[in-house]
Scaffold this motif. Structure first.
Motif, PDB file in Angstrom:
ATOM      1  N   ASP A 176       0.077   0.725   0.648  1.00  0.00           N
ATOM      2  CA  ASP A 176      -0.149   1.512   1.863  1.00  0.00           C
ATOM      3  C   ASP A 176      -1.624   1.737   2.138  1.00  0.00           C
ATOM      4  O   ASP A 176      -2.022   1.977   3.290  1.00  0.00           O
ATOM      5  CB  ASP A 176       0.560   2.865   1.759  1.00  0.00           C
ATOM      6  CG  ASP A 176       0.079   3.689   0.571  1.00  0.00           C
ATOM      7  OD1 ASP A 176       0.209   3.213  -0.575  1.00  0.00           O
ATOM      8  OD2 ASP A 176      -0.454   4.799   0.785  1.00  0.00           O
ATOM      9  N   SER A 230       4.990   7.272  -2.899  1.00  0.00           N
ATOM     10  CA  SER A 230       5.589   8.419  -2.215  1.00  0.00           C
ATOM     11  C   SER A 230       6.368   7.983  -0.969  1.00  0.00           C
ATOM     12  O   SER A 230       6.145   6.892  -0.426  1.00  0.00           O
ATOM     13  CB  SER A 230       4.492   9.404  -1.798  1.00  0.00           C
ATOM     14  OG  SER A 230       3.708   8.844  -0.751  1.00  0.00           O
ATOM     15  N   ASP A 253       5.867   9.008   1.984  1.00  0.00           N
ATOM     16  CA  ASP A 253       4.877   8.764   3.033  1.00  0.00           C
ATOM     17  C   ASP A 253       4.252   7.381   2.898  1.00  0.00           C
ATOM     18  O   ASP A 253       3.999   6.703   3.908  1.00  0.00           O
ATOM     19  CB  ASP A 253       3.782   9.832   2.990  1.00  0.00           C
ATOM     20  CG  ASP A 253       4.248  11.173   3.533  1.00  0.00           C
ATOM     21  OD1 ASP A 253       5.301  11.200   4.211  1.00  0.00           O
ATOM     22  OD2 ASP A 253       3.573  12.179   3.278  1.00  0.00           O
ATOM     23  N   LYS A 311       6.773   4.897   4.084  1.00  0.00           N
ATOM     24  CA  LYS A 311       6.838   4.941   5.551  1.00  0.00           C
ATOM     25  C   LYS A 311       5.675   4.159   6.155  1.00  0.00           C
ATOM     26  O   LYS A 311       5.848   3.384   7.113  1.00  0.00           O
ATOM     27  CB  LYS A 311       6.809   6.393   6.018  1.00  0.00           C
ATOM     28  CG  LYS A 311       6.918   6.607   7.521  1.00  0.00           C
ATOM     29  CD  LYS A 311       7.050   8.096   7.831  1.00  0.00           C
ATOM     30  CE  LYS A 311       7.207   8.349   9.329  1.00  0.00           C
ATOM     31  NZ  LYS A 311       5.934   8.165  10.054  1.00  0.00           N
ATOM     32  N   ALA A 312       4.486   4.352   5.591  1.00  0.00           N
ATOM     33  CA  ALA A 312       3.311   3.627   6.095  1.00  0.00           C
ATOM     34  C   ALA A 312       3.468   2.117   5.907  1.00  0.00           C
ATOM     35  O   ALA A 312       3.081   1.333   6.786  1.00  0.00           O
ATOM     36  CB  ALA A 312       2.055   4.120   5.375  1.00  0.00           C
ATOM     37  N   GLU A 363       5.825   0.939   8.624  1.00  0.00           N
ATOM     38  CA  GLU A 363       5.179   0.983   9.942  1.00  0.00           C
ATOM     39  C   GLU A 363       4.123  -0.109  10.078  1.00  0.00           C
ATOM     40  O   GLU A 363       3.932  -0.667  11.162  1.00  0.00           O
ATOM     41  CB  GLU A 363       4.559   2.357  10.168  1.00  0.00           C
ATOM     42  CG  GLU A 363       5.588   3.462  10.360  1.00  0.00           C
ATOM     43  CD  GLU A 363       4.957   4.837  10.490  1.00  0.00           C
ATOM     44  OE1 GLU A 363       3.745   4.968  10.187  1.00  0.00           O
ATOM     45  OE2 GLU A 363       5.673   5.787  10.866  1.00  0.00           O
TER      46      GLU A 363
END
Length: 232
Positions: free
Chosen positions: A149, A174, A176, A179-180, A183
């Motif tokens: 990420d 994590s 997050d 998710k990154a 995305e």
């Protein structure tokens, strides 16, 4: 020490150890196997031998050779786990990717195998991503790569197929960060991400308490099919 070969560095100023497993007949392609933080240990040797049994030349370079050649550690022993983390924290990933390039060159020039894939685990999963962004390997696979990420600014350089296995309960990556990754990579036509719900880091280790047999079998089947398409 399980390594059985040495490979010249990119600048030919030295060489580093590697474990090489050869198929019974002419290789259909080559697979570079990048270790976890525990060195070229019996689990990595088994992964190489399994690729050789599938008809590939398999090569596992000793990633930590600049610090201490021949490291073989056990993830289930806490002291050895912490020792391995120390090596990873001191590892120079920029120099390490040059060793990947040197391994690719050795495979193509010395071993005479044109198509090269790379699969990496844990720290090696991060290296698999870097291989996709910084080298000309034909395909890369990362299992539970850490820190990807933070390197998404390099994703525009991905020109060959990249497959990432992402356990959703990874204690080192994590939600997050996951998710990154989605995305930043889901829209890239070269990249495929598979999520493994509720699984933790290391689920595809060859042995030890981290292994999840069903998930490891699924991920390894997907990896084998991926390399069959892109490497041979």
């Amino acid at each position: 020490m399980t390594t059985n070969t040495t490979i010249p560095t990119l600048d030919s100023a030295g060489s580093f150890p590697a474990y090489v497993a050869k198929p019974a007949s002419s290789p259909r392609g080559a697979i570079i196997v990048i270790q976890e933080i525990f060195g070229v240990n019996p689990g990595i040797v088994k992964k190489c031998d399994d690729w050789a049994a599938k008809g590939y030349l398999a090569v596992a370079p000793d990633v930590f050779w600049r610090q201490k050649p021949g490291i073989e550690l056990d993830s289930d022993i806490p002291e050895q786990f912490q020792e391995a983390v120390g090596y990873m924290m001191k590892h120079d990933f920029d120099l390490g990717i040059q060793d990947v390039e040197a391994t690719v060159h050795w495979i193509r020039r010395e071993a005479g195998v044109a198509k090269v894939g790379l699969v990496g685990f844990c720290m090696g999963g991060r290296i698999a991503y870097l291989a996709a962004t910084r080298t000309d390997v034909d395909a890369s696979v990362g299992y539970y790569g850490v820190g990807i990420d933070q390197m998404l600014n390099e994703s525009h350089a991905i020109a060959k197929a990249l497959l990432l296995h992402v356990p959703t309960a990874d204690g080192f990556v994590s939600p997050d960060a996951q998710k990154a990754m989605h995305e930043g990579l889901d829209d890239n036509p070269h990249v495929t991400l598979y999520d493994y719900e509720g699984l933790d880091h290391g689920f595809a280790a060859e042995d030890g308490v981290r292994r999840n047999e069903a998930a490891a079998t699924l991920a390894d089947t997907r990896t084998a099919e991926f390399f069959a398409r892109h490497v041979g």
